[in-house]
Design an enzyme around this catalytic site. Structure first.
Site, PDB file in Angstrom:
ATOM      1  N   SER A 144     -40.900  34.975  18.908  1.00  0.00           N
ATOM      2  CA  SER A 144     -39.611  34.723  18.277  1.00  0.00           C
ATOM      3  C   SER A 144     -38.988  33.496  18.940  1.00  0.00           C
ATOM      4  O   SER A 144     -39.674  32.539  19.284  1.00  0.00           O
ATOM      5  CB  SER A 144     -38.710  35.959  18.393  1.00  0.00           C
ATOM      6  OG  SER A 144     -37.457  35.719  17.784  1.00  0.00           O
ATOM      7  N   SER A 145     -37.693  33.522  19.138  1.00  0.00           N
ATOM      8  CA  SER A 145     -36.986  32.383  19.719  1.00  0.00           C
ATOM      9  C   SER A 145     -35.631  32.838  20.237  1.00  0.00           C
ATOM     10  O   SER A 145     -35.031  33.763  19.681  1.00  0.00           O
ATOM     11  CB  SER A 145     -36.784  31.294  18.655  1.00  0.00           C
ATOM     12  OG  SER A 145     -35.894  30.297  19.108  1.00  0.00           O
ATOM     13  N   TYR A 158     -35.078  28.580  10.295  1.00  0.00           N
ATOM     14  CA  TYR A 158     -36.062  28.919  11.323  1.00  0.00           C
ATOM     15  C   TYR A 158     -35.659  30.196  12.058  1.00  0.00           C
ATOM     16  O   TYR A 158     -36.456  31.136  12.210  1.00  0.00           O
ATOM     17  CB  TYR A 158     -36.167  27.751  12.308  1.00  0.00           C
ATOM     18  CG  TYR A 158     -36.974  28.019  13.550  1.00  0.00           C
ATOM     19  CD1 TYR A 158     -38.362  27.901  13.547  1.00  0.00           C
ATOM     20  CD2 TYR A 158     -36.351  28.381  14.746  1.00  0.00           C
ATOM     21  CE1 TYR A 158     -39.106  28.138  14.696  1.00  0.00           C
ATOM     22  CE2 TYR A 158     -37.087  28.617  15.900  1.00  0.00           C
ATOM     23  CZ  TYR A 158     -38.461  28.505  15.861  1.00  0.00           C
ATOM     24  OH  TYR A 158     -39.186  28.746  16.999  1.00  0.00           O
ATOM     25  N   LYS A 162     -37.217  34.129  12.444  1.00  0.00           N
ATOM     26  CA  LYS A 162     -37.493  34.769  13.730  1.00  0.00           C
ATOM     27  C   LYS A 162     -36.754  36.101  13.845  1.00  0.00           C
ATOM     28  O   LYS A 162     -37.272  37.068  14.437  1.00  0.00           O
ATOM     29  CB  LYS A 162     -37.099  33.835  14.873  1.00  0.00           C
ATOM     30  CG  LYS A 162     -37.993  32.593  14.980  1.00  0.00           C
ATOM     31  CD  LYS A 162     -39.460  32.945  15.119  1.00  0.00           C
ATOM     32  CE  LYS A 162     -40.315  31.764  15.521  1.00  0.00           C
ATOM     33  NZ  LYS A 162     -41.753  32.114  15.594  1.00  0.00           N
TER      34      LYS A 162
END
Length: 253
Positions: A144-145, A158, A162
């Site tokens: 993920s982020s 984006y 995620k």
């Protein structure tokens, strides 16, 4: 036949994926990496991985092309048989990805679809297709982020993908629990790689901002991430399941 476990790392030819693949190999786990277009870079990573005394190979994979998932699955299973003399693997690391920075007002449907196919739809259906070949007791690590927790202007699409991956991961953990398969998410913070055009690495102003927003006072490096993913492929992490592990040095806390 090798008694070593086998990990598949998508996007393992560069950046964080390369670091993950090498770190996993250091845990005495065989590795299959994928690359998008740069075969020579992937082969260099394979050579580096094999210095750790394990077996490695690289396969081409276009994470955006949902229609090619069955073809990739067949190539991967064929590789398991020919290279490793097995029809099973143990760890799936869904790492392949790109970054697109665009404000909400300017994000195109094409950009949105590209991000969705690579970061969510492709991950969902690749995982689905490989589940019959994933060994009971194995593991899935989805990447993920930090941007799924905090907001960075220009990354709405984006980060939304995620966020979807983090939810998907919890459902994987729930549904695969009877097979003793663990599913976790690793969420890197801002890292100095070529991701997103290398902004964190190459633009001093951006790097300085990230450093100032991070409790440990610097931007992340690939070496900060790979070992965490490798750890999740070991028995030491056997009781970690359905977790989001952020590896950001304390960014935006």
């Amino acid at each position: 036949m090798s008694s070593r476990k086998i990990a598949l790392v998508t996007g393992g030819s560069r950046g964080l994926g390369k670091n993950m693949a090498i770190a996993i190999a250091k845990k005495n786990i065989d590795v299959v990496i994928t690359y998008h277009t740069n075969k020579s870079a992937a082969e260099e990573v394979v050579t580096e991985i094999e210095k750790n005394g394990v077996t490695a190979t690289a396969l081409p994979f276009d994470a955006e092309n949902i229609n090619a998932l069955d073809q990739f699955k067949n190539e991967f299973l064929n590789t398991l048989q020919k290279k490793f003399n097995t029809d099973k693997f143990d760890f799936l690391i869904n790492n392949a990805g790109i970054g697109i920075n665009a404000p909400i007002a300017e994000t195109t449907e094409e950009q949105f679809d590209t991000l969705m196919n690579i970061h969510f739809k492709g991950v969902y259906f690749l995982t689905q297709k490989l589940l019959p070949s994933l060994s009971n007791g194995g593991g899935i690590v989805n990447i993920s982020s930090g941007l799924a927790r905090f907001s960075g202007p220009g990354y709405s699409a984006y980060a939304a993908m995620k966020g979807a991956i983090e939810t998907f991961t919890r459902y994987l953990a729930k549904e695969l629990g009877e097979r003793k398969i663990k599913a976790n998410t690793v969420a890197p913070g801002a890292i100095e790689t070529d991701f997103g055009g290398g902004a964190v690495r190459d633009i001093k102003q951006y790097n300085d901002y990230v450093s100032s927003a991070t409790a440990l006072g610097r931007a992340g490096l690939p070496d900060d991430i790979g070992g965490v993913v490798a750890f999740l492929c070991t028995q030491d992490a056997g009781w970690i399941n359905a977790q989001r592990i952020e590896v950001s040095g304390g960014m935006n806390i």
